[in-house]
Design an enzyme around this catalytic site. Sequence first.
Site, PDB file in Angstrom:
ATOM      1  N   THR A  36       2.406   6.549   6.520  1.00  0.00           N
ATOM      2  CA  THR A  36       1.233   6.392   5.585  1.00  0.00           C
ATOM      3  C   THR A  36       1.340   5.504   4.562  1.00  0.00           C
ATOM      4  OG1 THR A  36       2.080   8.285   4.350  1.00  0.00           O
ATOM      5  CG2 THR A  36       0.618   8.662   5.951  1.00  0.00           C
ATOM      6  N   GLU A  85      -2.475   8.752   0.584  1.00  0.00           N
ATOM      7  CA  GLU A  85      -1.920   8.217   1.504  1.00  0.00           C
ATOM      8  C   GLU A  85      -2.916   7.859   2.935  1.00  0.00           C
ATOM      9  OE1 GLU A  85       1.406  10.187   2.994  1.00  0.00           O
ATOM     10  OE2 GLU A  85       1.838  11.083   0.953  1.00  0.00           O
TER      11      GLU A  85
HETATM   12  P1  ADP Z   1       6.284   5.876   2.282  1.00  0.00           P
HETATM   13  O1  ADP Z   1       6.727   7.056   1.725  1.00  0.00           O
HETATM   14  O2  ADP Z   1       6.929   4.711   1.540  1.00  0.00           O
HETATM   15  O3  ADP Z   1       4.784   5.592   2.281  1.00  0.00           O
HETATM   16  P2  ADP Z   1       6.109   5.826   5.320  1.00  0.00           P
HETATM   17  O4  ADP Z   1       7.091   6.482   6.174  1.00  0.00           O
HETATM   18  O5  ADP Z   1       4.771   6.694   4.864  1.00  0.00           O
HETATM   19  O6  ADP Z   1       6.676   5.374   3.728  1.00  0.00           O
HETATM   20  O7  ADP Z   1       5.751   4.312   5.797  1.00  0.00           O
HETATM   21  C1  ADP Z   1       4.499   4.024   5.251  1.00  0.00           C
HETATM   22  C2  ADP Z   1       4.785   2.200   5.209  1.00  0.00           C
HETATM   23  O8  ADP Z   1       4.788   1.909   6.643  1.00  0.00           O
HETATM   24  C3  ADP Z   1       3.257   1.523   4.699  1.00  0.00           C
HETATM   25  O9  ADP Z   1       3.510   1.446   3.312  1.00  0.00           O
HETATM   26  C4  ADP Z   1       3.538   0.376   5.618  1.00  0.00           C
HETATM   27  O10 ADP Z   1       3.785  -0.807   4.819  1.00  0.00           O
HETATM   28  C5  ADP Z   1       3.909   0.782   6.804  1.00  0.00           C
HETATM   29  N1  ADP Z   1       3.380   0.927   7.964  1.00  0.00           N
HETATM   30  C6  ADP Z   1       3.307   0.521   9.216  1.00  0.00           C
HETATM   31  N2  ADP Z   1       2.426   0.837  10.092  1.00  0.00           N
HETATM   32  C7  ADP Z   1       1.636   1.579   9.505  1.00  0.00           C
HETATM   33  C8  ADP Z   1       0.417   2.376   9.886  1.00  0.00           C
HETATM   34  N3  ADP Z   1       0.184   2.342  11.083  1.00  0.00           N
HETATM   35  N4  ADP Z   1      -0.348   3.042   8.772  1.00  0.00           N
HETATM   36  C9  ADP Z   1       0.250   3.119   7.632  1.00  0.00           C
HETATM   37  N5  ADP Z   1       1.356   2.402   7.285  1.00  0.00           N
HETATM   38  C10 ADP Z   1       2.119   1.561   8.211  1.00  0.00           C
HETATM   39 MG    MG Z   2       3.501   7.080   3.061  1.00  0.00          MG
END
Ligand code: ADP
Ligand code: MG
Length: 152
Positions: A36, A85
């Site tokens: 997300t 998110e």
């Molecule tokens: P965080 O807690 O840092 O948000 P996540 O595990 O939720 O970590 O991963 C989010 C990150 O993954 C986003 O900020 C983006 O850079 C990347 N990402 C890759 N593919 C997607 C997708 N389909 N939707 C949203 N984010 C994505």
């Molecule tokens: Mg996230």
Amino acid sequence: MRAQIPERPGSPFPIEVAGIVTKGFGRGSRELGFPTANISPTDIPSQLDRVGVYFGYAMVRQEVFSMVMSLGYNPYYKNVEKSLEIYIVHEFKSDFYGESMRAIVCGWLRPELDYTTRDALIQDIRKDVTIALTALEQPAYAQFKEHPIFKR
Ligand code: ADP
Ligand code: MG
């Protein structure tokens, strides 16, 4: 628990969201299989006052995709700060932290729920995505893919 999706978006939708993608706790992709893209809490629009799960369209890198958005405290993870998110229904080859993201929130899916297991949460997210994609095929929703916020 899930309300019927109306035939066309009603008040307060559509709602615009814009911000820079920030780092969260990194649980989305690692633990759930649904990354997300988080935006800063200060960029959460005031019209979005109800915590829960929404759907609509989001643009990153000049491209518009269907999305499912969660607003709230993630009860399963007991977060203290409210987060916004967006799970984008697309396979990206790389992360886009620090890049700008815009979105149009078209409708409401469900309230934020607490889950006893991670699998139950994952099952519900899968259902969110299916319902969102079906709703976004309706012309009254699909038109928002062409919203002026994505042309700016
Ligand atoms: P965080 O807690 O840092 O948000 P996540 O595990 O939720 O970590 O991963 C989010 C990150 O993954 C986003 O900020 C983006 O850079 C990347 N990402 C890759 N593919 C997607 C997708 N389909 N939707 C949203 N984010 C994505
Ligand atoms: Mg996230």
